[in-house]
Design a protein around this motif. Structure first.
Motif, PDB file in Angstrom:
ATOM      1  N   ARG A   1       8.136  15.268 -10.168  1.00  0.00           N
ATOM      2  CA  ARG A   1       7.935  17.248 -10.827  1.00  0.00           C
ATOM      3  C   ARG A   1       6.827  16.554 -12.446  1.00  0.00           C
ATOM      4  NH1 ARG A   1      10.594  22.037 -14.079  1.00  0.00           N
ATOM      5  NH2 ARG A   1       8.875  23.886 -13.976  1.00  0.00           N
ATOM      6  N   LEU A   2       5.958  16.563 -11.417  1.00  0.00           N
ATOM      7  CA  LEU A   2       5.232  16.871 -13.265  1.00  0.00           C
ATOM      8  C   LEU A   2       4.676  17.148 -13.594  1.00  0.00           C
ATOM      9  CD1 LEU A   2       1.455  15.461 -10.149  1.00  0.00           C
ATOM     10  CD2 LEU A   2       3.317  13.847 -11.974  1.00  0.00           C
ATOM     11  N   SER A   3       4.537  19.274 -13.599  1.00  0.00           N
ATOM     12  CA  SER A   3       4.429  20.293 -14.225  1.00  0.00           C
ATOM     13  C   SER A   3       5.087  21.426 -13.296  1.00  0.00           C
ATOM     14  CB  SER A   3       3.893  19.839 -15.657  1.00  0.00           C
ATOM     15  OG  SER A   3       2.245  19.914 -14.845  1.00  0.00           O
ATOM     16  N   GLY A   4       5.049  21.754 -14.131  1.00  0.00           N
ATOM     17  CA  GLY A   4       4.789  23.722 -14.064  1.00  0.00           C
ATOM     18  C   GLY A   4       5.634  23.770 -12.192  1.00  0.00           C
ATOM     19  N   ASP A   5       4.728  24.155 -11.002  1.00  0.00           N
ATOM     20  CA  ASP A   5       4.888  24.074  -9.312  1.00  0.00           C
ATOM     21  C   ASP A   5       4.834  22.535  -9.072  1.00  0.00           C
ATOM     22  OD1 ASP A   5       2.380  25.175 -10.491  1.00  0.00           O
ATOM     23  OD2 ASP A   5       2.400  26.602  -8.442  1.00  0.00           O
ATOM     24  N   GLU A   6       4.097  21.566  -9.577  1.00  0.00           N
ATOM     25  CA  GLU A   6       2.752  20.588  -9.105  1.00  0.00           C
ATOM     26  C   GLU A   6       4.329  20.183  -8.906  1.00  0.00           C
ATOM     27  OE1 GLU A   6      -0.225  19.342 -11.989  1.00  0.00           O
ATOM     28  OE2 GLU A   6      -1.566  21.069 -10.909  1.00  0.00           O
ATOM     29  N   PHE A   7       4.361  18.788  -7.561  1.00  0.00           N
ATOM     30  CA  PHE A   7       4.848  17.479  -7.437  1.00  0.00           C
ATOM     31  C   PHE A   7       4.205  16.654  -7.205  1.00  0.00           C
ATOM     32  CE2 PHE A   7       7.638  21.797  -7.620  1.00  0.00           C
ATOM     33  CZ  PHE A   7       9.052  21.006  -8.052  1.00  0.00           C
ATOM     34  N   PHE A   8       4.638  15.187  -6.698  1.00  0.00           N
ATOM     35  CA  PHE A   8       3.839  14.482  -6.750  1.00  0.00           C
ATOM     36  C   PHE A   8       4.651  13.420  -5.571  1.00  0.00           C
ATOM     37  CE2 PHE A   8       2.391   9.817  -7.616  1.00  0.00           C
ATOM     38  CZ  PHE A   8       1.612   9.703  -6.970  1.00  0.00           C
ATOM     39  N   LEU A   9       4.201  12.610  -4.784  1.00  0.00           N
ATOM     40  CA  LEU A   9       5.610  12.220  -3.290  1.00  0.00           C
ATOM     41  C   LEU A   9       4.596  11.035  -3.345  1.00  0.00           C
ATOM     42  CD1 LEU A   9       7.835  12.123  -1.621  1.00  0.00           C
ATOM     43  CD2 LEU A   9       7.096  12.794  -0.418  1.00  0.00           C
TER      44      LEU A   9
ATOM     45  N   GLU B   1       0.618  -0.555   0.084  1.00  0.00           N
ATOM     46  CA  GLU B   1       0.198  -0.540   0.248  1.00  0.00           C
ATOM     47  C   GLU B   1       0.659   1.437  -0.108  1.00  0.00           C
ATOM     48  OE1 GLU B   1      -3.943  -1.501   2.235  1.00  0.00           O
ATOM     49  OE2 GLU B   1      -2.587  -0.242   3.647  1.00  0.00           O
ATOM     50  N   TYR B   2       0.493   2.443  -1.110  1.00  0.00           N
ATOM     51  CA  TYR B   2       1.276   3.624  -1.149  1.00  0.00           C
ATOM     52  C   TYR B   2       0.155   4.454  -0.415  1.00  0.00           C
ATOM     53  CZ  TYR B   2       5.188   0.750  -3.761  1.00  0.00           C
ATOM     54  OH  TYR B   2       5.935  -0.745  -3.310  1.00  0.00           O
ATOM     55  N   VAL B   3       0.980   5.643   0.240  1.00  0.00           N
ATOM     56  CA  VAL B   3       0.957   6.887   0.102  1.00  0.00           C
ATOM     57  C   VAL B   3       0.811   8.020  -0.977  1.00  0.00           C
ATOM     58  CG1 VAL B   3       0.347   8.046   2.005  1.00  0.00           C
ATOM     59  CG2 VAL B   3       0.013   6.737   2.617  1.00  0.00           C
ATOM     60  N   CYS B   4       0.042   8.198  -1.773  1.00  0.00           N
ATOM     61  CA  CYS B   4       0.450   9.289  -2.936  1.00  0.00           C
ATOM     62  C   CYS B   4      -0.471  10.530  -1.612  1.00  0.00           C
ATOM     63  CB  CYS B   4      -0.938   9.185  -4.162  1.00  0.00           C
ATOM     64  SG  CYS B   4      -0.747   7.356  -4.698  1.00  0.00           S
ATOM     65  N   PHE B   5       0.959  11.947  -2.227  1.00  0.00           N
ATOM     66  CA  PHE B   5       0.347  12.952  -2.174  1.00  0.00           C
ATOM     67  C   PHE B   5       0.950  13.712  -3.147  1.00  0.00           C
ATOM     68  CE2 PHE B   5       2.873  13.548   2.464  1.00  0.00           C
ATOM     69  CZ  PHE B   5       1.268  13.387   2.723  1.00  0.00           C
TER      70      PHE B   5
END
Length: 531
Positions: free
Chosen positions: A442-450, A396-400
């Motif tokens: 880094r998804l795009s612009g100022d959007e990130f994902f962890l 199981e993973y947590v998506c931020f």
């Protein structure tokens, strides 16, 4: 005998040169095709993501206005015309996008309106009244009819509105309609904002907002507005040849509404000429080709000299044989086979070295295709591969889903170069996250994902992790001439690897929107993480 030795040397030299050339060109072609395909997919997905972002913003804006109208629907102030007029004027002052707001009686006569416009007039034949007598009504973009000559219009352009109206019911009896005309200028402003962002990257990018009703262009280049879109609408990215004969890379996303707002089926189309969109691909292919040709030339020249070295001992032997025939020599000169073997080994080693360098370059270019150029973080392509591999773990993973607060202000105040420095520093802080299985993107612009492993973490602990991360990302950042800072908002969801990952990412994105709507600088957990 001499002509024979020369012919043999030429055959050996040409054979080695041809073999090296064919091997180098083959490896160059394979490397070019694989790297180019990966880079094309990344460019196409980036264009498709832009269309998704814009259609989400349009739907979110409409949802916000729809919520405001529904909120007004239940206010007692609408029972009295004077109170209604004062309330509507105040709302219009705070939200200028409402070009006109009015309250009607049960017969469709306007009893109160912003600035008194149309008061006493009947709108009973207009959809904004007819369609809202039993349930809320949201109408697609249309030109002004009754208000064309009554509202200020400094630009002189045709006024266009989106209608939002709700029934007014008191004690179970239909009392009238709260009708609003939302200026379509807000759509133009959203489009202009995205155009400025895209034109910073390439001035040849076009954006369209297309009606889901009749495929008419609502927003876009002036010569196409009001006309049917001259291409088919297929979700995602693809390459199309438009009616002007130009081949475009096209990204399409169709709005699906937001929360209880079902949406109007608007589609957003982003296009770039293929020679512009795929310019990095062409540059990559040319670079690889030149590297291959140079390597081929170098190794072919080396092969020519190697052939000369191989044939020279044979030539000496044949010359000695001719001298022996004339009686001028009695023995052959001593010929050791070690030197020739070493020369052959050297040539083979050079060949392998050349081919290995080309393969290394291929791996390097593939690595570039999976990394964000500015921050060095993994990009969307790398994330997709990582998620596919993670599905085999049964964890199981947590998506931020992370969006920076106030980043636009940094860009506007200090310039894009400083904005890039801020993004690099944010990326470095994400790299320092020590959670199990932490994977920053880094998804795009100022959007990130962890992404990180849940490992039994409770709702409270996940919330604390998010708050700590927001605190870390919000710490001051040193820039040239001083310090600056940005905030962060987070949406979180749970991904169980037996399910498709994109659903969890979408839930995290929706949770992020709620964080933004609730005041930013906070984390919102999706229901999958709430016990």
């Amino acid at each position: 005998m001499k002509s024979f030795s020369m012919r043999l040397g030429l055959i050996l030299a040409l054979s080695i040169a041809t073999l090296v050339f064919l091997l180098t060109i083959t490896l160059t072609y394979m490397t070019s095709q694989r790297s180019a395909a990966s880079l094309e997919a990344e460019i196409g997905e980036r264009l498709s993501m832009t269309s998704h972002q814009l259609v989400d913003k349009l739907d979110f804006y409409m949802w916000s206005r729809y919520q405001e109208v529904q909120l007004l629907q239940g206010l007692d102030a609408l029972n009295d015309p004077a109170s209604s007029r004062a309330l509507l004027d105040q709302v219009q002052t705070n939200i200028p996008a409402f070009s006109w707001m009015g309250v009607t009686d049960a017969s469709g006569n306007v009893v109160a309106s912003t600035n008194g416009i149309l008061e006493g007039a009947s709108i009973k034949e207009r959809p904004v009244f007819l369609e809202a007598q039993t349930e809320p009504f949201i109408g697609d973009v249309h030109e002004a009819v009754l208000l064309a000559e009554l509202l200020p219009n400094p630009s002189g352009e045709v006024l266009q509105f989106v209608d939002i109206s709700v029934p007014l019911v008191r004690d179970g009896t239909f009392q009238g309609v709260l009708a609003t005309h939302l200026s379509w200028e807000w759509g133009n402003e959203v489009l202009r904002h995205f155009n400025r962002t895209l034109h910073h990257q390439s001035e040849y990018t076009d954006l369209f907002v297309v009606s889901g009703r009749d495929n008419t262009v609502l927003l876009g280049p002036d010569h196409l507005v009001g006309k049917p879109l001259p291409t088919s609408l297929k979700e995602g990215w693809h390459v199309d040849t438009w009616q002007d004969g130009t081949s475009y890379l096209t990204g399409v996303a169709t709005g699906e509404g937001y929360e209880d707002y079902a949406g109007l089926g608007w589609s957003v189309v982003v296009r770039q000429p293929t020679e512009v969109a795929f310019a990095p691909v062409i540059e990559l292919e040319n670079s690889i080709l030149w590297i291959g040709l140079i390597a081929s030339l170098v190794t072919s020249t080396l092969g020519w000299f190697l052939a000369s070295i191989v044939t020279r001992p044979l030539q000496r032997i044949t010359e000695t044989a001719a001298l022996m025939k004339q009686g001028k020599a009695k023995t052959f000169p001593h010929q050791s086979g070690i030197h020739e073997i070493e020369s052959l080994a050297f040539a083979l080693e050079s060949l392998v070295s050349s081919l290995t360098e080309s393969e290394t370059e291929r791996v390097h270019y593939e690595s570039l295709a999976n990394r964000d150029v500015l921050t060095g973080l993994a990009n969307r392509t790398a994330l997709r591969h990582y998620l596919n591999e993670a599905q085999a773990t049964k964890n199981e993973y947590v998506c931020f889903y992370i969006d920076l607060d106030g980043f636009k202000a940094v860009n506007d105040t200090y310039g894009h170069a400083t904005g890039d420095d801020v993004l690099i520093e944010i990326a470095e802080r994400l790299k320092r996250v020590t959670l199990d299985g932490a994977y920053p993107v880094r998804l795009s612009g100022d959007e990130f994902f962890l992404l990180f492993e849940r490992n039994g973490k409770s709702e409270r602990l996940i919330t604390q992790i998010g708050q700590d991360l927001i605190t870390s990302l919000s710490e001051p950042i040193a820039i040239e001439g001083g310090m600056t800072s940005v905030g962060a908002s987070i949406g979180a969801s749970l991904w169980q690897t037996e399910t498709v990952p994109h659903a969890a990412i979408e839930r995290a994105d929706q949770a992020l929107y709620r964080s933004k709507a609730n005041g930013k600088h906070q984390i919102t957990l999706d229901e999958t993480l709430i016990a």
